[in-house]
Each structure stands twice: as C-alpha cells, then as structure tokens.
Design an enzyme around this catalytic site. Structure first.
Site: not given
Length: 332
Positions: A90-92, A94, A225
């Site tokens: 996951l994105d940092p 998220a 994003r």
C-alpha cells in the site's frame, strides 16, 4: 545527502506524538540559509524547505516499509510460519486490506496481486501536490470547485480501459532506478501513458464543496492518485488524494479482515488463531479449474503435460479440417 541542505544546520524545536504513539510531527527550523535569490529565482530558504519536504517523503516511505516488514514478522511469529508473503503493498499513507500468505500459500500471492482491487478514496480539489497525496508539496492551485453533478457526469470517461500516466512518485523503473527515488532527488522522469482497467468508478458522497469520496474497482497497475489527478483536471481544476483505503483484493474483502492487534490478542489460543486461516484455494477462487483423475494428477505432479481435452473429445473432433466450424458438443 541533498545538496540543498549542504552547509545548513537544522534545529528540531518540537516533537509532538499522537496519543496512540502511531504518528509523530517534528518541527524543524533551518539555520544558515540566506534570503538572497539564487539562479533559479528562488530564495535559498525556499530551496531548504523543499529539500526538507523531499526528506520527509523519503523518511515516511522508509518508515512505512519498516512498519510493513515489522508487521509481517509479527504475524509470521504468531502462526509459527517459516515463510510468509503479502498480496500487494500500500502507499505509505494508505490503510486497508493486506492479504498475507504462509508456507505453500505464498506461491499464490502473484494471483492475488494480479486480481482486481477496490479502493475508497477522498479527492480534495483546489490543490495538486508533487506526490498527488498529502505527503508532497503543493505544485498547483485552483479556485474552481466542481459540483456533484459535474463529478458524476465525468466518471464514465474514466471507466473501462483508459490511458494513464503514472505519478512521478511511483515504483516504475527508469533506466534501472525507481521513479520515486529520482523524484526525491528533484529529478523528473519521462513516464509514458499506459492502459489500465477501471471496472467501476462511483461517487459515494461529497462531504464538502472541496471534497469528493469515490470508490473504484480497478486492475493491476492502476494508480488511484493518478486517477484523482486526471479526474480533477478533467473537471477544470486540480486535486489530490487525502484519504485512501483498500477494501478488497481479488477474492478477499475487508469485512473478513482482522487487525493485527486483535490477532495478537487471540495468539495465545492456537485453535482460535487457526480459525483465521483460509485454505490455499481461497486465493485461486477466480481462476478456471480443471478436475483431474488420479493418473492425470500423477502426470502433473511429475511435471508432465495434461491435455485439456479427454480422448473421447479428441476422437469426436478428429475428423475436423481447416474451414470446418464446430457448432456444439453433446455428452450422451
């Protein structure tokens, strides 16, 4: 090692830690930066601030990676597993679902990563950042805030197979280097647009004039994003993602998930812990299956090919030649 910070002293004036100890905010004061204008037209202090933002994004990424590794180690210890893997990072910033596999099940992780994913995310209009989320520096602003009807009308343009340019802060490799590493050094990567699959995109609600909460079901390689960036631009404004949560991955849903803290609470009870384990087949739910007899099973285990057609089926179509059309097969 950012050159913009060379010769600059930094003072940490304050650190605020959240009550749950999960977040910390550091207040940093740069000393030694002058206010004269450099060759690029920006003051030295502006370059220092931008360098600090790049360092902040780098540290968040490193911390997020370390947290993921730490969590994986804790889960592996709970189940006494020698080997573990997870179904997609996951994105940092998220949150949400992270399927974890143990032992032989780690061989199925790739199928999970290739499966469709569902995200619920918030787009805040009016500002675009270099990371396209809350982690980056603002790069563009707009006073235009789209109305709900305009947002809903724009969604069909972002459904189906669409062309998408990945964010500068992405894991795509450029000449052997990750795009996000280049971006953190202030370098811009020439990232080509690529086709991605968006099965569904719906507007959930608009909490305020500047915010829209959406839900997307998309295929591998889709950047939420970038989807938010393109949607905002399509609406004549700019925007970035302020919240991102993964609610489903392949055949796994958030409703069946358990938090690590809750899992550790039942860790002392092996039978209760085992109830949270799913069979390997759970990861292969959406893959076409073929029933094998005992002889075919032996052949497959020995690395030999197994025909998808039975001998009786091959006999039935043996007389077909080029140009013939098979209409139907009937099993008597």
């Amino acid at each position: 090692r950012d050159p913009a910070l060379a010769g600059v002293s930094l003072t940490v004036s304050e650190v605020r830690v959240s009550p749950d100890l999960k977040n910390a905010t550091c207040f940093v004061t740069p000393l030694g930066a002058s206010t004269h204008t450099g060759p690029d037209g920006n003051a030295d202090e502006d370059r220092v601030v931008e360098a600090l933002k790049r360092a902040s994004a780098f540290l968040r990424g490193q911390v997020a990676r370390e947290v993921r590794l730490k969590y994986m180690a804790r889960v592996r210890r709970l189940f006494n597993a020698a080997k573990a893997g997870h179904g997609g990072t996951l994105d940092p910033f998220a949150t949400g679902l992270l399927p974890i596999a143990f032992g032989e099940a780690t061989k199925t992780v790739q199928y999970v990563m290739d499966g469709a994913k569902t995200y619920r995310f918030t787009v805040t209009f009016g500002e675009e950042t270099d990371t396209l989320d809350t982690e980056g520096a603002v790069t563009a602003r707009s006073d235009h805030l789209p109305e709900r009807a305009a947002i809903e009308a724009a969604l069909p343009a972002f459904t189906g197979t669409i062309s998408q340019v990945p964010p500068q802060f992405s894991a795509i490799k450029v000449n052997g280097e990750r795009a996000y590493d280049r971006a953190r050094k202030g370098e811009t990567s020439d990232l080509a647009a690529r086709p991605v699959s968006v099965q569904a995109l719906t507007l959930v609600e608009t909490p305020s004039a500047a915010e829209a909460i959406l839900e997307v079901r998309c295929g591998k390689g889709t950047y939420v994003r970038a989807l938010a960036r393109d949607l905002a631009r399509h609406l004549g404004t700019v925007g970035h993602v302020t919240q991102l949560r993964r609610t489903a991955v392949a055949g796994f849903a958030e409703t069946a998930a358990i938090s690590l803290d809750a899992l550790e609470q039942v860790g002392h009870n092996p039978p209760a812990l085992a109830e949270y384990l799913l069979p390997i087949e759970a990861a292969l739910d959406g893959i076409p299956a073929m029933a094998l007899n005992e002889a075919e099973t032996r052949r497959l285990r020995n690395g030999q090919a197994v025909s998808l057609l039975r001998k009786i089926d091959l006999d039935r179509i043996a007389g077909l030649v080029d140009g013939d059309e098979l209409v139907a097969l009937h099993r008597g």
